[in-house]
Design a protein around this motif. Structure first.
Motif, PDB file in Angstrom:
ATOM      1  N   LYS A 124      16.977  46.251 -58.885  1.00 36.89           N
ATOM      2  CA  LYS A 124      15.973  46.525 -59.945  1.00 36.89           C
ATOM      3  C   LYS A 124      15.865  47.847 -60.330  1.00 36.89           C
ATOM      4  O   LYS A 124      15.782  48.342 -61.587  1.00 36.89           O
ATOM      5  CB  LYS A 124      14.458  45.867 -59.547  1.00 36.89           C
ATOM      6  CG  LYS A 124      14.601  44.361 -59.567  1.00 36.89           C
ATOM      7  CD  LYS A 124      13.188  43.450 -59.391  1.00 36.89           C
ATOM      8  CE  LYS A 124      12.818  43.781 -58.131  1.00 36.89           C
ATOM      9  NZ  LYS A 124      11.702  42.908 -57.955  1.00 36.89           N
ATOM     10  N   VAL A 163      11.141  44.484 -66.418  1.00 38.10           N
ATOM     11  CA  VAL A 163      11.515  43.604 -65.368  1.00 38.10           C
ATOM     12  C   VAL A 163      10.216  43.025 -64.775  1.00 38.10           C
ATOM     13  O   VAL A 163       9.332  43.538 -64.635  1.00 38.10           O
ATOM     14  CB  VAL A 163      11.888  44.577 -64.135  1.00 38.10           C
ATOM     15  CG1 VAL A 163      12.511  43.731 -62.979  1.00 38.10           C
ATOM     16  CG2 VAL A 163      12.972  45.511 -64.504  1.00 38.10           C
ATOM     17  N   GLU A 204      13.366  36.401 -61.512  1.00 42.18           N
ATOM     18  CA  GLU A 204      12.938  37.560 -62.154  1.00 42.18           C
ATOM     19  C   GLU A 204      14.038  37.746 -63.303  1.00 42.18           C
ATOM     20  O   GLU A 204      14.896  37.528 -63.034  1.00 42.18           O
ATOM     21  CB  GLU A 204      12.839  38.853 -61.223  1.00 42.18           C
ATOM     22  CG  GLU A 204      11.637  38.709 -60.647  1.00 42.18           C
ATOM     23  CD  GLU A 204      11.113  39.915 -59.773  1.00 42.18           C
ATOM     24  OE1 GLU A 204      10.634  41.012 -60.144  1.00 42.18           O
ATOM     25  OE2 GLU A 204      11.678  39.852 -58.453  1.00 42.18           O
ATOM     26  N   MET A 259      15.493  40.939 -66.281  1.00 36.78           N
ATOM     27  CA  MET A 259      15.505  42.488 -66.550  1.00 36.78           C
ATOM     28  C   MET A 259      16.206  42.251 -67.771  1.00 36.78           C
ATOM     29  O   MET A 259      17.319  41.965 -68.099  1.00 36.78           O
ATOM     30  CB  MET A 259      16.640  43.175 -65.557  1.00 36.78           C
ATOM     31  CG  MET A 259      16.144  43.038 -64.017  1.00 36.78           C
ATOM     32  SD  MET A 259      17.700  43.935 -63.162  1.00 36.78           S
ATOM     33  CE  MET A 259      18.813  43.056 -63.451  1.00 36.78           C
ATOM     34  N   VAL A 290      17.525  38.689 -62.269  1.00 39.33           N
ATOM     35  CA  VAL A 290      17.851  39.605 -61.126  1.00 39.33           C
ATOM     36  C   VAL A 290      18.177  38.511 -59.968  1.00 39.33           C
ATOM     37  O   VAL A 290      19.012  39.025 -58.741  1.00 39.33           O
ATOM     38  CB  VAL A 290      16.298  40.129 -60.654  1.00 39.33           C
ATOM     39  CG1 VAL A 290      16.231  40.856 -59.194  1.00 39.33           C
ATOM     40  CG2 VAL A 290      15.868  40.824 -61.551  1.00 39.33           C
TER      41      VAL A 290
END
Ligand code: GAP
Length: 542
Positions: free
Chosen positions: A51, A242, A263, A265, A403
């Motif tokens: 990240k 993010v 997650e 991004m 992610v």
């Protein structure tokens, strides 16, 4: 060495993830929760590095992208405007026998003989069921199997000893109407909204329903004007974020690949509509005008070139963390596959051991989202472009990556078995995680050659303190040095520093304050001055 088979390889990777603390099943001591995962000590570092590297490349190293960190729960109207309330659904089917739920598009087509029943009766109780049912069995399999499954179905309807009625058969080819696990008929496909619901405030009523965001993108659209004003950016420019997203996936599967909490991004890159570019520059450069070599943004670019530019940027970024082009596939979605808002979408796929699957989508979303929010909120999303002397709703190019999927891809990509000599010089299988140094959870391990020599331990601890402000360091003095190397190979630590008697200058004064620097992949060792370690390692990990 022979390559492990794909199923076997995935099993080894999953087991290593647990053993080495990369990924654990969430809530494991309570039996786990399907579709949820926890990252252990090494996994948390790995994910963080991914990240941070993305954030740095996308915003801090560019002049034209700013960041955002928005809330997970937002006004429910946002999801009406974006279309998620009405259309963010997968078609699902339920097994009529076990009630197990499947995504309709994930049912493998099957062929065989279908047995149909109009109902059943139970002579003992006199009860009857008029529910129609059907079972598919493979060609050549005995009819008794179909009858057994059908009886189970009617038993569930309260018939203790059902006599089946109206049996007839029909050959089926490539049907997706039956549960591949037991042959039972499935329900008709029906949409299932993937957003996870909750209530905001003390009252649990329909008026208080909110959703955990299914993507981070919408927050960027609704804050477009605020971020633009405060950052003094000008179109073309981007806002990135993010953060967590949630989808109540029908069938979470392939380890962390399809999870219910994950997650993203995401970058929303705002560009001029082609008509504005046309007016401003006299012509719009499109794919046919694509220059050879690296793409450098130009004022006359239309959406096609901006889209291509971002696809290329993203692939280069994947290369920068060790996913070579040969491990990736650039898939241009066909017209009929495109989401309703997209003019074009390129999926960047990775060759996972369980199949070639999406890591990231790069979509040209036109002005769909900003226009929708303008309509639903009543607030203008128009932008006055001083250079073009025009007012318009910007168009958007969206590179959207996961992610967790990328973490899994990097783990699969890093996993390697090779041969290395043991303490006695005999070759043994070594498991080594070849993470790119940029994203490796631990960058360097520091070892005193022997733990019972206080001078070696003291010096090794000094080296650890020297390196620590600059990178993640692991100090290990337990066990034979070869074993310690193996442990770090499995953790994917790219460099090992060993403090030995030469470091103390005992045998050769010229070697005083030097250490061996071991490379994880080649296992080669070089002699390096302690004073040179920081710049040398920093260069390798940045
Ligand atoms: N804003 C666009 C968007 O959300 P998407 O293709 O639905 O597009 C983007 O999701 C990325 O998010 C995917 O390429 C994938 O990497 C990740 N993603 C989506 N659903 C996921 C899931 N259930 N589990 C893990 N990652 C997921």
């Amino acid at each position: 060495m022979a390559e492990p088979k794909t199923g076997e390889l995935m099993e080894k990777i999953v087991s290593l993830c647990k053993r080495r603390g990369l990924i654990f099943q969430s809530s494991e001591i309570y039996g786990g929760l399907n579709g949820f995962w926890d990252y252990g000590p090494l996994g948390a570092e790995l994910k963080r590095n991914i990240k941070e590297h993305w954030w740095r490349s996308m915003t801090q190293l560019r002049d034209d992208v700013v960041g955002l960190d928005a809330s997970i729960i937002m006004h429910p109207k946002i999801w009406e405007a974006s279309g998620h309330t009405s259309t963010f659904s997968d078609l699902m089917v339920d097994c009529l026998l076990t009630k197990k739920r499947f995504r309709a598009d994930q049912i493998e087509p099957q062929s065989g003989m279908a047995y149909f029943y109009t109902g059943a009766t139970d002579s003992g109780s006199g009860r009857a069921s008029k529910d129609a049912f059907s079972v598919l069995i493979a060609t050549g399999k005995h009819a008794d199997y179909a009858r057994k499954v059908a009886r189970q179905f009617y038993q569930q309807r309260g018939l203790e000893n059902p006599s089946l009625e109206g049996e007839r058969t029909e050959a089926q080819a490539n049907t997706t109407r039956y549960n591949p696990e037991n042959g039972s008929l499935l329900t008709e496909p029906r949409p299932f909204n993937l957003m996870l619901k909750t209530y905001v405030g003390p009252v649990e009523s329909a008026d208080n329903i909110s959703y955990l965001r299914p993507e981070t993108a919408q927050a960027i659209f609704v804050q477009f004007k605020s971020a633009l004003e405060v950052s003094r950016q000008r179109v073309p420019f981007g806002i990135c974020q993010v953060g967590k997203a949630f989808r109540n996936e029908i069938n979470p599967r392939n380890f962390t690949f399809r999870s219910r909490e994950f997650e993203q991004m995401e970058l929303e890159f705002f560009i001029r509509p082609d008509e504005v570019v046309q007016k401003m520059c006299g012509a719009v450069a499109g794919l046919s005008d694509c220059p050879p070599g690296a793409l450098v943004p130009q004022p006359n670019w239309g959406w096609e070139l901006w889209h291509k530019y971002w696809v290329e940027q993203r692939i280069q970024w994947y290369e920068s963390i060790g996913l070579g082009r040969d491990t990736l596939v650039e898939y241009w979605q066909k017209k009929e596959e495109l989401a309703h808002y997209a003019k074009a979408t390129v999926d960047i796929l990775y060759k996972f051991p369980f199949g070639t699957q999406e890591l990231e989508g790069v979509a040209a979303r036109g002005d769909f989202d900003l226009t929708q929010h303008q309509k639903f909120s009543g607030k203008s999303m128009e932008y006055f472009d001083e250079e073009a002397k025009a007012k318009y709703v910007p168009h958007v190019i969206e590179p959207s990556a996961g992610v967790d999927r990328l973490t899994l891809a990097l783990i699969c990509n890093a996993y390697c078995e090779d041969q290395a000599p043991d303490e006695k010089g005999n070759l043994e299988t070594r498991v080594v995680m070849r993470f790119h140094p940029r994203i490796a959870p631990i960058k360097v391990a520091v070892f005193p050659l022997l733990k019972n020599k206080p001078e070696l331990v003291k010096k090794a601890r000094e080296v650890r303190e020297l390196l620590r402000p600059h990178m993640t360091v692991f100090y290990d003095e337990a066990g034979a040095i070869g074993r310690r190397y193996r442990r770090q190979d499995e953790a994917g630590t790219p460099f090992g520093v060993t403090i030995d008697f030469d470091t103390l200058g005992e045998q050769n004064a010229a070697r005083q304050d030097t250490v061996t620097l071991r490379d994880r992949d080649t296992m080669k060792q070089e002699r390096v001055k302690i004073a040179d370690l920081v710049p040398l390692l920093r260069e390798k990990i940045q």
